[in-house]
Motif scaffolding. Sequence first.
Motif, PDB file in Angstrom:
ATOM      1  N   LYS A  33       0.834  -1.199   0.000  1.00 26.03           N
ATOM      2  CA  LYS A  33       0.000   0.000   0.000  1.00 26.03           C
ATOM      3  C   LYS A  33       0.869   1.250   0.000  1.00 26.03           C
ATOM      4  O   LYS A  33       0.531   2.255  -0.650  1.00 26.03           O
ATOM      5  CB  LYS A  33      -0.930  -0.013   1.207  1.00 26.03           C
ATOM      6  N   ILE A  34       1.986   1.200   0.696  1.00 25.01           N
ATOM      7  CA  ILE A  34       2.930   2.325   0.688  1.00 25.01           C
ATOM      8  C   ILE A  34       3.603   2.438  -0.673  1.00 25.01           C
ATOM      9  O   ILE A  34       3.741   3.527  -1.240  1.00 25.01           O
ATOM     10  CB  ILE A  34       3.973   2.153   1.806  1.00 25.01           C
ATOM     11  N   GLN A  35       4.039   1.310  -1.215  1.00 28.15           N
ATOM     12  CA  GLN A  35       4.717   1.313  -2.510  1.00 28.15           C
ATOM     13  C   GLN A  35       3.816   1.850  -3.622  1.00 28.15           C
ATOM     14  O   GLN A  35       4.295   2.478  -4.566  1.00 28.15           O
ATOM     15  CB  GLN A  35       5.183  -0.104  -2.855  1.00 28.15           C
ATOM     16  N   ALA A  36       2.538   1.585  -3.523  1.00 30.23           N
ATOM     17  CA  ALA A  36       1.587   1.969  -4.566  1.00 30.23           C
ATOM     18  C   ALA A  36       0.834   3.251  -4.242  1.00 30.23           C
ATOM     19  O   ALA A  36      -0.173   3.563  -4.878  1.00 30.23           O
ATOM     20  CB  ALA A  36       0.585   0.832  -4.796  1.00 30.23           C
ATOM     21  N   ARG A  37       1.338   4.027  -3.301  1.00 32.14           N
ATOM     22  CA  ARG A  37       0.584   5.162  -2.765  1.00 32.14           C
ATOM     23  C   ARG A  37       0.193   6.193  -3.826  1.00 32.14           C
ATOM     24  O   ARG A  37      -0.895   6.776  -3.772  1.00 32.14           O
ATOM     25  CB  ARG A  37       1.362   5.833  -1.633  1.00 32.14           C
ATOM     26  N   LYS A  38       1.060   6.445  -4.806  1.00 33.63           N
ATOM     27  CA  LYS A  38       0.734   7.451  -5.825  1.00 33.63           C
ATOM     28  C   LYS A  38      -0.412   6.984  -6.713  1.00 33.63           C
ATOM     29  O   LYS A  38      -1.295   7.767  -7.063  1.00 33.63           O
ATOM     30  CB  LYS A  38       1.968   7.779  -6.657  1.00 33.63           C
ATOM     31  N   LEU A  39      -0.398   5.720  -7.069  1.00 34.63           N
ATOM     32  CA  LEU A  39      -1.482   5.177  -7.872  1.00 34.63           C
ATOM     33  C   LEU A  39      -2.765   5.091  -7.050  1.00 34.63           C
ATOM     34  O   LEU A  39      -3.852   5.393  -7.551  1.00 34.63           O
ATOM     35  CB  LEU A  39      -1.095   3.803  -8.406  1.00 34.63           C
ATOM     36  N   VAL A  40      -2.643   4.692  -5.795  1.00 34.10           N
ATOM     37  CA  VAL A  40      -3.804   4.596  -4.907  1.00 34.10           C
ATOM     38  C   VAL A  40      -4.506   5.943  -4.805  1.00 34.10           C
ATOM     39  O   VAL A  40      -5.742   6.034  -4.864  1.00 34.10           O
ATOM     40  CB  VAL A  40      -3.379   4.105  -3.508  1.00 34.10           C
ATOM     41  N   ALA A  41      -3.720   7.021  -4.675  1.00 30.31           N
ATOM     42  CA  ALA A  41      -4.301   8.356  -4.533  1.00 30.31           C
ATOM     43  C   ALA A  41      -5.148   8.738  -5.741  1.00 30.31           C
ATOM     44  O   ALA A  41      -6.136   9.475  -5.611  1.00 30.31           O
ATOM     45  CB  ALA A  41      -3.192   9.380  -4.323  1.00 30.31           C
ATOM     46  N   LEU A  42      -4.793   8.222  -6.919  1.00 30.73           N
ATOM     47  CA  LEU A  42      -5.529   8.545  -8.141  1.00 30.73           C
ATOM     48  C   LEU A  42      -6.752   7.657  -8.336  1.00 30.73           C
ATOM     49  O   LEU A  42      -7.698   8.049  -9.020  1.00 30.73           O
ATOM     50  CB  LEU A  42      -4.606   8.414  -9.353  1.00 30.73           C
ATOM     51  N   LEU A  43      -6.727   6.463  -7.753  1.00 32.22           N
ATOM     52  CA  LEU A  43      -7.811   5.504  -7.979  1.00 32.22           C
ATOM     53  C   LEU A  43      -8.851   5.476  -6.873  1.00 32.22           C
ATOM     54  O   LEU A  43     -10.000   5.086  -7.117  1.00 32.22           O
ATOM     55  CB  LEU A  43      -7.228   4.094  -8.135  1.00 32.22           C
ATOM     56  N   GLU A  44      -8.487   5.889  -5.659  1.00 34.60           N
ATOM     57  CA  GLU A  44      -9.344   5.605  -4.505  1.00 34.60           C
ATOM     58  C   GLU A  44     -10.663   6.385  -4.506  1.00 34.60           C
ATOM     59  O   GLU A  44     -11.573   6.030  -3.755  1.00 34.60           O
ATOM     60  CB  GLU A  44      -8.579   5.868  -3.207  1.00 34.60           C
ATOM     61  N   GLN A  45     -10.793   7.418  -5.321  1.00 40.84           N
ATOM     62  CA  GLN A  45     -12.082   8.104  -5.392  1.00 40.84           C
ATOM     63  C   GLN A  45     -13.115   7.311  -6.196  1.00 40.84           C
ATOM     64  O   GLN A  45     -14.321   7.478  -6.009  1.00 40.84           O
ATOM     65  CB  GLN A  45     -11.907   9.495  -6.000  1.00 40.84           C
ATOM     66  N   ASP A  46     -12.631   6.461  -7.089  1.00 36.51           N
ATOM     67  CA  ASP A  46     -13.528   5.708  -7.967  1.00 36.51           C
ATOM     68  C   ASP A  46     -13.553   4.211  -7.681  1.00 36.51           C
ATOM     69  O   ASP A  46     -14.446   3.512  -8.156  1.00 36.51           O
ATOM     70  CB  ASP A  46     -13.117   5.919  -9.428  1.00 36.51           C
ATOM     71  N   PHE A  47     -12.552   3.718  -6.939  1.00 34.83           N
ATOM     72  CA  PHE A  47     -12.453   2.291  -6.648  1.00 34.83           C
ATOM     73  C   PHE A  47     -12.086   2.072  -5.185  1.00 34.83           C
ATOM     74  O   PHE A  47     -11.427   2.915  -4.560  1.00 34.83           O
ATOM     75  CB  PHE A  47     -11.379   1.629  -7.517  1.00 34.83           C
ATOM     76  N   GLU A  48     -12.482   0.940  -4.655  1.00 33.81           N
ATOM     77  CA  GLU A  48     -11.984   0.490  -3.357  1.00 33.81           C
ATOM     78  C   GLU A  48     -10.864  -0.513  -3.618  1.00 33.81           C
ATOM     79  O   GLU A  48     -11.088  -1.543  -4.254  1.00 33.81           O
ATOM     80  CB  GLU A  48     -13.092  -0.173  -2.542  1.00 33.81           C
ATOM     81  N   LEU A  49      -9.672  -0.195  -3.137  1.00 30.57           N
ATOM     82  CA  LEU A  49      -8.528  -1.079  -3.336  1.00 30.57           C
ATOM     83  C   LEU A  49      -8.351  -1.955  -2.102  1.00 30.57           C
ATOM     84  O   LEU A  49      -8.196  -1.445  -0.984  1.00 30.57           O
ATOM     85  CB  LEU A  49      -7.257  -0.277  -3.618  1.00 30.57           C
TER      86      LEU A  49
END
Length: 224
Positions: free
Chosen positions: A19-35
Amino acid sequence: MLPRILCLHGQGTNAAIFKIQARKLVALLEQDFELVFAEGMIDCPAGPGILPVFEKSGPFRMWLYDNWIDSEPDEEPDWSSGVQRLADDVLVKQGPFVGVLGFSQGAKAAMHLLRWAEKKYGEDSPLKFSLLVCGTVPGRGVRDPDDRRCKVCEESLALGRVKAESIHVIGSDDHWRPESEALLKFFEPETRNLVRFPGGHHMPLEDRVNTTLAQLVQAAYEGM
Protein backbone atom coordinates in the motif's frame (compact mmCIF):
# COMPACT_ATOMS: atom_id res chain seq x y z
CA MET A 1 -20.52 0.89 -3.05
CA LEU A 2 -17.38 1.49 -5.08
CA PRO A 3 -16.14 -1.22 -7.46
CA ARG A 4 -13.30 -3.15 -5.84
CA ILE A 5 -9.81 -3.96 -7.10
CA LEU A 6 -7.82 -6.81 -5.56
CA CYS A 7 -4.17 -5.87 -4.90
CA LEU A 8 -1.45 -8.55 -4.70
CA HIS A 9 1.98 -7.59 -3.35
CA GLY A 10 5.36 -8.90 -4.45
CA GLN A 11 7.42 -11.69 -2.90
CA GLY A 12 8.97 -10.88 0.46
CA THR A 13 6.69 -7.96 1.31
CA ASN A 14 3.12 -7.74 2.60
CA ALA A 15 -0.14 -5.88 2.13
CA ALA A 16 0.83 -2.89 4.29
CA ILE A 17 4.15 -2.40 2.48
CA PHE A 18 2.51 -2.69 -0.93
CA LYS A 19 0.00 0.00 0.00
CA ILE A 20 2.93 2.32 0.69
CA GLN A 21 4.72 1.31 -2.51
CA ALA A 22 1.59 1.97 -4.57
CA ARG A 23 0.58 5.16 -2.76
CA LYS A 24 0.73 7.45 -5.82
CA LEU A 25 -1.48 5.18 -7.87
CA VAL A 26 -3.80 4.60 -4.91
CA ALA A 27 -4.30 8.36 -4.53
CA LEU A 28 -5.53 8.54 -8.14
CA LEU A 29 -7.81 5.50 -7.98
CA GLU A 30 -9.34 5.60 -4.50
CA GLN A 31 -12.08 8.10 -5.39
CA ASP A 32 -13.53 5.71 -7.97
CA PHE A 33 -12.45 2.29 -6.65
CA GLU A 34 -11.98 0.49 -3.36
CA LEU A 35 -8.53 -1.08 -3.34
CA VAL A 36 -8.29 -4.22 -1.21
CA PHE A 37 -4.71 -5.19 -0.31
CA ALA A 38 -4.61 -8.92 0.34
CA GLU A 39 -1.96 -10.70 2.41
CA GLY A 40 0.22 -13.45 0.97
CA MET A 41 -0.31 -16.94 2.35
CA ILE A 42 3.32 -18.12 2.70
CA ASP A 43 5.95 -16.76 5.11
CA CYS A 44 9.33 -15.93 3.54
CA PRO A 45 12.39 -13.70 3.99
CA ALA A 46 12.26 -10.03 3.04
CA GLY A 47 12.44 -9.39 -0.68
CA PRO A 48 14.88 -7.21 -2.66
CA GLY A 49 14.93 -3.58 -1.55
CA ILE A 50 12.76 -4.17 1.52
CA LEU A 51 15.55 -3.94 4.10
CA PRO A 52 16.48 -1.88 6.01
CA VAL A 53 13.57 0.53 5.33
CA PHE A 54 10.85 -1.99 6.24
CA GLU A 55 12.91 -4.05 8.69
CA LYS A 56 10.25 -3.78 11.40
CA SER A 57 7.29 -4.18 9.06
CA GLY A 58 7.17 -7.98 8.86
CA PRO A 59 6.13 -10.70 8.68
CA PHE A 60 6.98 -10.91 5.00
CA ARG A 61 4.92 -13.05 2.68
CA MET A 62 4.65 -14.51 -0.81
CA TRP A 63 1.90 -16.11 -2.89
CA LEU A 64 3.53 -19.21 -4.36
CA TYR A 65 6.67 -21.29 -4.34
CA ASP A 66 8.88 -20.56 -7.34
CA ASN A 67 12.29 -21.51 -5.96
CA TRP A 68 14.77 -22.61 -8.61
CA ILE A 69 17.89 -22.82 -6.45
CA ASP A 70 17.51 -26.47 -5.52
CA SER A 71 17.93 -29.34 -7.96
CA GLU A 72 14.18 -29.63 -8.48
CA PRO A 73 11.85 -26.65 -8.99
CA ASP A 74 8.97 -25.94 -6.62
CA GLU A 75 6.86 -24.15 -9.21
CA GLU A 76 3.84 -25.68 -10.91
CA PRO A 77 2.65 -24.70 -14.41
CA ASP A 78 -0.91 -24.09 -13.19
CA TRP A 79 -0.08 -23.22 -9.56
CA SER A 80 -2.76 -25.74 -8.59
CA SER A 81 -1.61 -25.91 -4.96
CA GLY A 82 -2.22 -22.21 -4.37
CA VAL A 83 -4.72 -20.70 -6.78
CA GLN A 84 -7.74 -22.50 -5.29
CA ARG A 85 -6.81 -21.26 -1.83
CA LEU A 86 -6.35 -17.71 -3.11
CA ALA A 87 -9.69 -17.92 -4.90
CA ASP A 88 -11.51 -19.30 -1.85
CA ASP A 89 -9.89 -17.09 0.82
CA VAL A 90 -9.67 -13.83 -1.13
CA LEU A 91 -11.66 -13.79 -4.38
CA VAL A 92 -14.80 -15.34 -2.89
CA LYS A 93 -14.73 -14.30 0.78
CA GLN A 94 -13.47 -10.74 0.28
CA GLY A 95 -15.01 -10.06 -3.15
CA PRO A 96 -16.56 -9.30 -5.46
CA PHE A 97 -13.75 -7.66 -7.41
CA VAL A 98 -13.85 -6.15 -10.88
CA GLY A 99 -10.10 -6.25 -11.45
CA VAL A 100 -6.73 -7.08 -9.97
CA LEU A 101 -3.49 -5.15 -9.45
CA GLY A 102 -0.34 -7.23 -9.06
CA PHE A 103 3.30 -6.33 -8.56
CA SER A 104 6.23 -8.68 -9.29
CA GLN A 105 5.26 -12.16 -8.04
CA GLY A 106 1.83 -10.69 -7.32
CA ALA A 107 1.44 -10.10 -11.06
CA LYS A 108 2.22 -13.76 -11.76
CA ALA A 109 -0.27 -14.81 -9.06
CA ALA A 110 -2.80 -12.47 -10.68
CA MET A 111 -2.32 -14.18 -14.04
CA HIS A 112 -2.98 -17.60 -12.49
CA LEU A 113 -6.06 -16.23 -10.71
CA LEU A 114 -7.43 -14.56 -13.85
CA ARG A 115 -6.96 -17.73 -15.88
CA TRP A 116 -8.57 -19.84 -13.15
CA ALA A 117 -11.60 -17.51 -13.01
CA GLU A 118 -12.02 -17.56 -16.78
CA LYS A 119 -11.89 -21.35 -16.88
CA LYS A 120 -14.40 -21.62 -14.03
CA TYR A 121 -16.85 -18.86 -14.98
CA GLY A 122 -16.21 -18.34 -18.70
CA GLU A 123 -17.48 -14.98 -19.96
CA ASP A 124 -19.04 -14.42 -16.53
CA SER A 125 -15.63 -14.20 -14.83
CA PRO A 126 -15.85 -11.50 -12.15
CA LEU A 127 -12.34 -10.24 -12.96
CA LYS A 128 -12.63 -8.05 -16.05
CA PHE A 129 -9.18 -6.40 -16.13
CA SER A 130 -5.72 -6.46 -14.61
CA LEU A 131 -2.86 -4.03 -14.00
CA LEU A 132 0.43 -5.94 -13.80
CA VAL A 133 3.57 -4.06 -12.74
CA CYS A 134 7.09 -5.51 -13.16
CA GLY A 135 5.59 -8.99 -13.31
CA THR A 136 7.47 -12.26 -13.15
CA VAL A 137 6.40 -15.30 -15.12
CA PRO A 138 5.92 -19.08 -14.73
CA GLY A 139 9.26 -20.80 -15.24
CA ARG A 140 10.98 -17.49 -14.49
CA GLY A 141 10.83 -16.46 -18.14
CA VAL A 142 13.65 -18.67 -19.32
CA ARG A 143 14.11 -18.64 -23.10
CA ASP A 144 16.88 -21.22 -23.41
CA PRO A 145 15.16 -24.49 -24.50
CA ASP A 146 17.91 -26.51 -22.82
CA ASP A 147 17.27 -24.90 -19.43
CA ARG A 148 15.17 -27.14 -17.17
CA ARG A 149 13.05 -24.13 -16.18
CA CYS A 150 11.83 -23.62 -19.74
CA LYS A 151 9.52 -26.65 -19.47
CA VAL A 152 7.42 -25.05 -16.72
CA CYS A 153 7.00 -21.86 -18.74
CA GLU A 154 5.96 -23.77 -21.87
CA GLU A 155 3.55 -26.04 -19.96
CA SER A 156 1.94 -23.06 -18.27
CA LEU A 157 1.57 -21.13 -21.52
CA ALA A 158 -0.08 -24.17 -23.10
CA LEU A 159 -2.88 -23.90 -20.52
CA GLY A 160 -4.19 -20.85 -22.37
CA ARG A 161 -4.04 -17.07 -22.44
CA VAL A 162 -6.01 -14.65 -20.28
CA LYS A 163 -8.77 -12.95 -22.27
CA ALA A 164 -9.58 -10.09 -19.89
CA GLU A 165 -8.11 -6.69 -20.66
CA SER A 166 -4.62 -6.35 -19.23
CA ILE A 167 -2.31 -3.39 -18.59
CA HIS A 168 1.37 -4.36 -18.41
CA VAL A 169 3.88 -1.98 -16.84
CA ILE A 170 7.57 -2.63 -17.50
CA GLY A 171 10.56 -0.74 -16.07
CA SER A 172 13.37 -0.03 -18.52
CA ASP A 173 16.03 -0.75 -15.88
CA ASP A 174 14.29 -3.65 -14.15
CA HIS A 175 16.61 -6.65 -13.69
CA TRP A 176 13.55 -8.85 -14.20
CA ARG A 177 12.44 -7.06 -17.36
CA PRO A 178 12.83 -10.24 -19.51
CA GLU A 179 10.26 -11.91 -17.25
CA SER A 180 7.86 -8.99 -17.61
CA GLU A 181 8.27 -9.20 -21.38
CA ALA A 182 7.61 -12.96 -21.28
CA LEU A 183 4.49 -12.45 -19.17
CA LEU A 184 2.91 -10.60 -22.11
CA LYS A 185 2.58 -13.93 -23.94
CA PHE A 186 0.14 -15.17 -21.30
CA PHE A 187 -2.45 -12.53 -22.30
CA GLU A 188 -4.41 -12.13 -25.53
CA PRO A 189 -2.75 -9.48 -27.76
CA GLU A 190 -6.13 -7.96 -28.70
CA THR A 191 -6.87 -6.99 -25.09
CA ARG A 192 -3.33 -6.16 -24.01
CA ASN A 193 -1.90 -2.71 -23.19
CA LEU A 194 1.77 -1.94 -22.55
CA VAL A 195 3.24 0.97 -20.59
CA ARG A 196 6.99 1.39 -20.19
CA PHE A 197 8.54 3.66 -17.59
CA PRO A 198 12.12 4.78 -16.78
CA GLY A 199 12.82 2.82 -13.63
CA GLY A 200 13.75 -0.45 -11.99
CA HIS A 201 11.85 -3.13 -10.08
CA HIS A 202 9.41 -0.89 -8.25
CA MET A 203 6.05 0.78 -8.59
CA PRO A 204 6.30 3.80 -10.89
CA LEU A 205 6.99 7.07 -9.09
CA GLU A 206 6.43 9.58 -11.90
CA ASP A 207 3.13 11.45 -11.74
CA ARG A 208 2.75 11.24 -15.52
CA VAL A 209 3.04 7.45 -15.53
CA ASN A 210 0.63 7.00 -12.65
CA THR A 211 -1.90 9.31 -14.31
CA THR A 212 -1.68 7.19 -17.47
CA LEU A 213 -2.21 3.99 -15.47
CA ALA A 214 -5.20 5.41 -13.62
CA GLN A 215 -6.75 6.47 -16.94
CA LEU A 216 -6.21 3.00 -18.41
CA VAL A 217 -7.80 1.36 -15.36
CA GLN A 218 -10.80 3.66 -15.60
CA ALA A 219 -11.15 2.96 -19.34
CA ALA A 220 -10.91 -0.80 -18.73
CA TYR A 221 -13.65 -0.61 -16.09
CA GLU A 222 -15.92 1.53 -18.24
CA GLY A 223 -15.45 -0.90 -21.11
CA MET A 224 -16.63 -3.90 -19.10
